[in-house]
Structures are given as structure tokens and as C-alpha cells.
Design an enzyme around this catalytic site. Structure first.
Site, PDB file in Angstrom:
ATOM      1  N   SER A 142       0.854  -1.187   0.000  1.00 57.28           N
ATOM      2  CA  SER A 142       0.000   0.000   0.000  1.00 57.28           C
ATOM      3  C   SER A 142       0.888   1.234   0.000  1.00 57.28           C
ATOM      4  O   SER A 142       2.047   1.185   0.417  1.00 57.28           O
ATOM      5  CB  SER A 142      -0.884   0.000   1.243  1.00 57.28           C
ATOM      6  OG  SER A 142      -1.506   1.260   1.440  1.00 57.28           O
ATOM      7  N   TYR A 155      -1.963  -1.157  10.708  1.00 55.81           N
ATOM      8  CA  TYR A 155      -2.054  -1.458   9.280  1.00 55.81           C
ATOM      9  C   TYR A 155      -0.814  -0.950   8.557  1.00 55.81           C
ATOM     10  O   TYR A 155      -0.208  -1.659   7.742  1.00 55.81           O
ATOM     11  CB  TYR A 155      -3.311  -0.813   8.711  1.00 55.81           C
ATOM     12  CG  TYR A 155      -3.490  -0.993   7.224  1.00 55.81           C
ATOM     13  CD1 TYR A 155      -3.792  -2.235   6.697  1.00 55.81           C
ATOM     14  CD2 TYR A 155      -3.381   0.087   6.351  1.00 55.81           C
ATOM     15  CE1 TYR A 155      -3.975  -2.408   5.325  1.00 55.81           C
ATOM     16  CE2 TYR A 155      -3.553  -0.066   4.982  1.00 55.81           C
ATOM     17  CZ  TYR A 155      -3.851  -1.318   4.482  1.00 55.81           C
ATOM     18  OH  TYR A 155      -4.023  -1.478   3.135  1.00 55.81           O
ATOM     19  N   LYS A 159       2.144  -3.089   6.391  1.00 58.00           N
ATOM     20  CA  LYS A 159       2.494  -2.778   5.004  1.00 58.00           C
ATOM     21  C   LYS A 159       3.960  -2.365   4.893  1.00 58.00           C
ATOM     22  O   LYS A 159       4.622  -2.675   3.894  1.00 58.00           O
ATOM     23  CB  LYS A 159       1.568  -1.695   4.453  1.00 58.00           C
ATOM     24  CG  LYS A 159       0.117  -2.150   4.323  1.00 58.00           C
ATOM     25  CD  LYS A 159      -0.021  -3.389   3.428  1.00 58.00           C
ATOM     26  CE  LYS A 159      -1.459  -3.806   3.221  1.00 58.00           C
ATOM     27  NZ  LYS A 159      -1.597  -4.964   2.327  1.00 58.00           N
TER      28      LYS A 159
END
Length: 304
Positions: A142, A155, A159
Site C-alpha cells: 500500500s 495497518y 504494510k
């Protein structure tokens, strides 16, 4: 997208195939003649997708954080098709909200799915690629792996980990002389998939994010890597602009991103806390698109 004769007989393993990017990639590649091995926890959805994709598709119920499930996925692909040409580590979830308001069991589960699950897939795929002498590994990351996201710290961490691992392995394959093995990391912007339906929400509000990119843009980039592998791909203008801006003004961009997300959350209706699909998959969110663009339009119209 033009048809490629080279995709006929190509064997592609796709995790997270029950919706979003995984489902879209499976549909397009099967139309082009590829063998697709569909992995997800939602058995009924991937079995129906396999029926739609035709006789060269197989569904394997898989929790990517379970090493045994991932080994069974690998074994099924090899027993059915004899080789694996492309392995797409796509499955992943998110958490939005205050880091300290999020239960540790949910933070740990996110790491197990996003980071450990991707590591399992990467390890299995590369061992097979070395035996074969060829293969393409595509890991879904991402833009937040390069631009930290406040209220999405866990999160972001997963990533960052995926991007770092993928970059290290890319160099490792070169140094070991595995010229037929390609390693790619994909960094999309916020995209209109069912990601929001499945994420864990500890923000206290409904999640409506934007502006979002169309999933087809990312799907085409992923499939393009089969023909033209690249080590690191930022998908779309917004992702590239965010990364470039952060490199120039990291503290300013991080602050503005946080303020923007906080503003979107606080302006949305209140909602209770939810672990999303972290521990058990949800029934909703089954298509390639999550209809986020429609929800954002309704929200903006209501704010006027």
C-alpha cells in the site's frame, strides 16, 4: 485489455480471491486462459467463482495466517497443475481508529494475517520457484508502506513490513543469480474495493474514505506485472504524489493525512466498535467493487 496467448496454461495462485483485487484478477486471468487457484476463508464464494472461471480453476479454503492451510494451498496447486508460475499474495485486512483503543488481540491478529500470512506465501512460492527455475511473486502492499497513516498505525506497520521483506527478497534473488524469478511489490492508493466492509473499526464512526481509485486500475497493473515485472510499483497519480510529497515534507504530509482522516471520521455518523473480518469472515463485501465512490457521493451531497 488485449488478450495474451502466453496466459494460456499459466498457473496463478491468488489469495484473498473472494472479493476485491483477488476476485478481479482471477476473473480476468481465467478469461485469458490461465489456470487460477483461488484461496480465501469464504468457501462458498470461491467455489462459485471457480465455477464461473471454468474447468481450469480450483478453490481452496485458506486462512493465510495458518501455515498448514498455506501448505495445502501450495500442494493443491501443484497436484492439479504441476507448477506455479505466479503467486499473488493479496489477502489482507485493516484497522482504523485509535491505537490504544484497539484490543491487542485484534492488533496481533492483523499482524498474523497481513504480515505473517504474506511471509508464509512468499516462503512457499520462492521455494517452488527455485525448484522450477522461474516464477513471479506479487505482494500487495500500500502507499501507506511509504507514508505512515495515523489512526491506522498497525495497518501501516504491516504494510511497511511487507514492502521491506519484498525489497530484501528482490535483492536476494538478484545476488543469488535467480534471473528467472521476479519479485514485485504493489502500492495502490485507497481503492474502491470492499476493504471498508471487512476492516476492524475502532474510530467510533462509520468509515467513508475518499477520493478512491477504481479497482480496475490496480487489477490491470497487477496483471501487467506478469509480462513486465517491476520490483516496486506505486499505482496511480495519487499514490505517486503522496509518496513524493512525503519524501520532501514528511512531517507536514503525515500531519495533513492524519487531520484529513480524522476530519472524515468525525464528520461521519457514529458507529459501534467492530473487529470486522479479523477473526471470522463477514458475509458482505463480495464483489470487486465496494461501492465506496457511491457512498462518498451521498455523503458529500448530504454535507451540502
Amino acid at each position: 485489455m488485449a488478450k495474451h496467448a502466453s496466459y494460456k496454461g499459466l498457473t496463478v495462485v491468488i489469495t484473498g480471491a473472494s472479493s476485491g483485487f483477488g476476485k478481479g484478477v482471477a476473473q480476468k486471468l481465467s478469461e485469458e486462459g490461465a489456470n487460477v487457484v483461488l484461496a480465501a476463508r469464504r468457501t462458498a464464494l470461491i467455489e462459485e467463482l471457480a465455477r464461473q472461471c471454468g474447468p481450469n480453476a480450483v478453490a481452496v479454503t485458506t486462512d493465510i495466517s495458518d501455515e498448514g492451510d498455506m501448505q495445502r494451498l501450495m500442494d493443491t496447486a501443484l497436484s492439479r497443475f504441476g507448477k506455479i508460475d505466479v503467486w499473488f499474495n493479496n489477502a489482507g485486512l485493516g484497522i482504523l481508529g485509535s491505537f490504544t483503543d484497539t484490543p491487542l488481540k485484534d492488533l496481533n491478529r492483523l499482524v498474523d494475517i497481513n504480515m505473517i500470512g504474506t511471509m508464509y506465501g512468499t516462503h512457499l512460492a520462492l521455494r517452488q520457484f527455485k525448484k522450477q527455475g522461474h516464477g513471479t511473486l506479487i505482494n500487495m502492499s500500500s502507499f501507506v508502506s511509504k507514508v505512515p497513516l495515523p489512526f491506522g498505525a498497525a495497518y501501516t506497520a504491516t504494510k511497511f513490513g511487507i514492502t521491506g521483506m519484498t525489497g530484501g527478497i528482490y535483492e536476494e534473488m538478484k545476488l543469488e543469480g535467480h534471473n528467472g524469478i521476479h519479485v514485485c511489490a504493489v502500492h495502490p492508493w485507497v481503492t474502491d474495493t470492499p476493504w471498508v466492509e471487512h476492516l476492524a473499526n475502532y474510530s467510533g464512526h462509520e468509515i467513508v474514505l475518499g477520493p478512491v481509485d477504481a479497482p480496475e486500475k490496480v487489477i490491470d497493473v497487477i496483471i501487467g506485472l506478469i509480462d513486465r515485472p517491476k520490483a516496486d510499483v506505486d499505482v496511480g497519480f495519487k499514490s505517486k504524489a503522496a509518496v513524493a510529497s512525503f519524501e520532501l515534507m514528511p512531517q507536514v504530509v503525515e500531519y495533513l493525512n492524519g487531520r484529513s482522516l480524522l476530519g472524515m471520521l468525525r464528520s461521519a455518523p457514529e458507529a459501534g466498535n467492530s473487529a470486522g473480518s479479523l477473526h471470522q469472515p463477514k458475509d458482505e463485501g463480495t464483489e470487486v467493487s465496494g461501492k465506496m465512490r457511491d457512498r462518498l457521493k451521498k455523503k458529500l451531497a448530504g454535507d451540502k
